[in-house]
Design an enzyme around this catalytic site. Sequence first.
Site, PDB file in Angstrom:
ATOM      1  N   PHE A 138      26.049-111.823 -40.298  1.00 13.49           N
ATOM      2  CA  PHE A 138      26.316-111.655 -38.867  1.00 13.49           C
ATOM      3  C   PHE A 138      25.000-111.774 -38.111  1.00 13.49           C
ATOM      4  CE2 PHE A 138      26.872-109.329 -34.896  1.00 13.49           C
ATOM      5  CZ  PHE A 138      28.030-109.919 -34.420  1.00 13.49           C
ATOM      6  N   ASP A 223      16.717-112.002 -40.343  1.00  7.76           N
ATOM      7  CA  ASP A 223      17.367-111.290 -39.252  1.00  7.76           C
ATOM      8  C   ASP A 223      17.291-109.802 -39.573  1.00  7.76           C
ATOM      9  OD1 ASP A 223      19.070-109.954 -37.572  1.00  7.76           O
ATOM     10  OD2 ASP A 223      20.673-111.446 -37.658  1.00  7.76           O
ATOM     11  N   LYS A 252      18.167-103.867 -31.515  1.00  8.51           N
ATOM     12  CA  LYS A 252      18.732-102.551 -31.794  1.00  8.51           C
ATOM     13  C   LYS A 252      17.673-101.438 -31.724  1.00  8.51           C
ATOM     14  CE  LYS A 252      22.820-104.027 -34.447  1.00  8.51           C
ATOM     15  NZ  LYS A 252      23.970-103.445 -33.793  1.00  8.51           N
TER      16      LYS A 252
HETATM   17  C1  LIG Z   1      22.017-108.432 -38.321  1.00  9.26           C
HETATM   18  C2  LIG Z   1      22.438-108.557 -36.900  1.00  9.26           C
HETATM   19  N1  LIG Z   1      22.014-109.600 -36.186  1.00  9.26           N
HETATM   20  C3  LIG Z   1      22.341-109.755 -34.883  1.00  9.26           C
HETATM   21  C4  LIG Z   1      23.137-108.835 -34.246  1.00  9.26           C
HETATM   22  C5  LIG Z   1      23.505-109.034 -32.797  1.00  9.26           C
HETATM   23  O1  LIG Z   1      22.790-108.169 -31.996  1.00  9.26           O
HETATM   24  P1  LIG Z   1      23.254-107.911 -30.477  1.00  9.26           P
HETATM   25  O2  LIG Z   1      24.602-107.301 -30.531  1.00  9.26           O
HETATM   26  O3  LIG Z   1      22.189-107.024 -29.915  1.00  9.26           O
HETATM   27  O4  LIG Z   1      23.278-109.247 -29.800  1.00  9.26           O
HETATM   28  C6  LIG Z   1      23.607-107.729 -34.951  1.00  9.26           C
HETATM   29  C7  LIG Z   1      24.496-106.732 -34.307  1.00  9.26           C
HETATM   30  O5  LIG Z   1      25.252-106.024 -34.941  1.00  9.26           O
HETATM   31  C8  LIG Z   1      23.239-107.582 -36.313  1.00  9.26           C
HETATM   32  O6  LIG Z   1      23.670-106.537 -37.041  1.00  9.26           O
END
Ligand SMILES: Cc1ncc(COP(=O)(O)O)c(C=O)c1O
Length: 404
Positions: A138, A223, A252
């Site tokens: 994700f 990521d 986050k």
């Molecule tokens: C690993 C990862 N990447 C990207 C995101 C997306 O982040 P945002 O919701 O701040 O756009 C998330 C959100 O859960 C995530 O867990």
Amino acid sequence: MTSRPTRADFDQYMVPNYSPQKVIPVRGEGSRLWDQDGREYIDFAGGIAVNALGHCHPVLVNALKDQADKLWHLSNVYTNEPALELARELTERTFADKVYLCSSGGEANEAALKLARRWAYNNHGEHKHRIISFGQSFHGRTFFTVSVGGQPKYSQGFGPVPGGIVHAEFNNLDSVRELIDDNTCAVMVEPIQGEGGILPATQEFLSGLRELCDQHDALLVFDEVQTGAGRTGSLYAYMDYGVSPDILTSAKGIGGGFPVGAMLTTDRVAPAMAIGTHGSTYGGNALASAVALAAVRHIDTPEVLEGANRRFDLIREHLEIINRKHGVFKEIRGKGLLVGAEMAPEYEGRAKDILPLAIEEGVMALVAGPNVLRMAPSLVIPEEDIVEGLERLERAIARMVSGQ
Ligand SMILES: Cc1ncc(COP(=O)(O)O)c(C=O)c1O
């Protein structure tokens, strides 16, 4: 006089893309929240791994208030002191030489993917545009990031998806070997798959990805939106693997609850993001950067990071005790304060059934996919809150098991 908002207002006034729980928290302090009726909850959800220092931590509140009296926003026509300090801190504390600031994880990943494509285009040519990511991954909700993410349900139904994206199997290097070649510009991976079910990458997998990327001059993108900012007991999870990426994304926890995102990269790659290639009005906003700066400085200390690891042991111990009594979990895993409990076969797909019961018992938790109960509390949650929260969680689990 206007009436106090209710949960029914959500259905009336908000687009229906979420289905929030019934209660509306109105106040938070540390790891406790209070709803409109004054009921108190212990927060194991942490705003989905965002409230790294809990609610209204004085360090963050003071940073916000200080900056609020000085300067909020300029746009990128000017730079500002908090953004410059934040960028300097992030480079001094990581592999990175350069930072791009934005406001969310999806934006940080969008920037990372565009940077990787542009870097490959500039240095190798148009053919080198292929991106490899992983099933169940994700990476956010922009159209590029849902397409790179490994959960097709998030990218389907919006018309043609961007091309040149392929998915390998997480923790399976052979599946990457089959796909990678000199047309690959980037491999994007979460060191621990968060939304996919709290699945840690193996050491062999991340080291192998680094080698394969080097062989094909592809960029390795970590990521760390969910795993970063101290969540796993190090400032970033890559540090424990001893494998450095070319690009890392963070969001986050880095803002501790204020919307902040960052993309970190090296002097070799950064020049591809030349003037005009990318941008965001809010990226590097002074108020956001001031909070993130305070968060990073406070989190990246032995006290907070070691505390996260110690708390993981405590949570695991208690979850194992709960499991011996109720037999609901197949495996308890994770690192630091990113904890996943996979449901046993008899309770397959029922992780989300625990959440409303838990709220009734006074504890907030999360799921990671249908089969994993997830906890991502504050890194500084008091140990007594952990114990009390798990007692409440046990009552919720007992009710699920007995069907009450
Ligand atoms: C690993 C990862 N990447 C990207 C995101 C997306 O982040 P945002 O919701 O701040 O756009 C998330 C959100 O859960 C995530 O867990």
